[in-house]
Design an enzyme around this catalytic site. Structure first.
Site, PDB file in Angstrom:
ATOM      1  N   PHE A   1       0.839  -1.204   0.000  1.00  0.00           N
ATOM      2  CA  PHE A   1       0.000   0.000   0.000  1.00  0.00           C
ATOM      3  C   PHE A   1       0.867   1.245   0.000  1.00  0.00           C
ATOM      4  O   PHE A   1       1.797   1.369   0.809  1.00  0.00           O
ATOM      5  CB  PHE A   1      -0.875   0.059   1.257  1.00  0.00           C
ATOM      6  CG  PHE A   1      -2.105  -0.793   1.224  1.00  0.00           C
ATOM      7  CD1 PHE A   1      -3.312  -0.298   0.762  1.00  0.00           C
ATOM      8  CD2 PHE A   1      -2.059  -2.109   1.674  1.00  0.00           C
ATOM      9  CE1 PHE A   1      -4.459  -1.083   0.757  1.00  0.00           C
ATOM     10  CE2 PHE A   1      -3.196  -2.908   1.668  1.00  0.00           C
ATOM     11  CZ  PHE A   1      -4.403  -2.395   1.197  1.00  0.00           C
ATOM     12  N   ASP A   2       0.534   2.183  -0.872  1.00  0.00           N
ATOM     13  CA  ASP A   2       1.031   3.541  -0.723  1.00  0.00           C
ATOM     14  C   ASP A   2       0.390   4.108   0.544  1.00  0.00           C
ATOM     15  O   ASP A   2      -0.628   3.585   1.024  1.00  0.00           O
ATOM     16  CB  ASP A   2       0.630   4.352  -1.959  1.00  0.00           C
ATOM     17  CG  ASP A   2       0.925   5.829  -1.820  1.00  0.00           C
ATOM     18  OD1 ASP A   2       2.055   6.162  -1.440  1.00  0.00           O
ATOM     19  OD2 ASP A   2       0.012   6.632  -2.078  1.00  0.00           O
TER      20      ASP A   2
END
Length: 215
Positions: free
Chosen positions: A8-9
């Site tokens: 995940f960013d």
């Protein structure tokens, strides 16, 4: 989306950091005698590496841009990183993925020291095996390098790893390392920006992202 590992960013994907980042950029600019009253005009700083953003937006030399970055950090570490909020539904999504036996990581160009404090403060660090961010000297702010480093350090199979992010840098980083990518439309990247990188999946809302993993 059957991959067992999910990256995940952070900014624009897990949290909405709009206020903290734009106000800290505004503060940094004021220290350089550049006055930008419109915070919306600074939203493009969310996601990409800060140094390059300062250089390209205001035609600053690298040395001058580093001054801006350091002023930014002065405010961000004390105030800005707490001017942040989780998007509604993030915790439920992370719980779902965890219940499915997937392994989760954060991959952000934000300095690791800040990303780790945000995850701790907003109580979502426990869902992630590890948080990978950049170094304060600028090392691994590039998502291609960051994801390559993460894969190597964790011994991950690119074919079994998925990247989720809201800016083109996330998608470029994924594709350059052989990962499929999910573009999310609720963050800070435009439809045109994201579509231009041809992600494997493109969802507009967090609810749609959640549903994609259920299905």
């Amino acid at each position: 989306m059957q991959q067992r590992t999910v990256l995940f960013d952070l900014d624009g994907t897990l949290t909405d950091p709009r206020e903290g980042i734009t106000r800290s950029v505004q503060y940094a600019l004021s220290k350089l005698d550049i006055h930008e009253p419109d915070l919306v005009a600074l939203e493009h700083f969310i996601g990409p590496p800060l140094l390059q953003c300062f250089m390209h937006t205001y035609s600053l030399s690298e040395a001058r841009a580093w001054e801006a970055v350091n002023h930014y950090r002065d405010r961000f570490r004390e105030v800005g990183l707490y001017e942040n909020q989780l998007f509604d539904g993030v915790i439920e999504l992370l719980q779902l993925l965890q219940s499915q036996g997937r392994t989760l990581y954060i991959a952000t160009s934000k300095p690791n020291v800040f990303a780790s404090e945000i995850a701790r403060h907003f109580d979502f660090a426990r869902y992630f095996k590890a948080i990978y961010g950049s170094e304060l000297d600028g090392t691994r702010t590039n998502k291609v390098e960051l994801i390559a480093h993460l894969l190597e350090q964790e011994g991950l199979d690119a074919a079994d790893t998925l990247m989720i992010g809201d800016r083109k840098h996330d998608l470029i980083g994924a594709h350059s390392n052989g990962l499929q990518a999910v573009a999310v439309g609720y963050g800070f990247g435009s439809l045109e920006e994201l579509a231009g990188e041809r992600p494997a999946y493109h969802v507009q809302t967090l609810a749609q992202l959640h549903q994609a993993f259920v299905g």
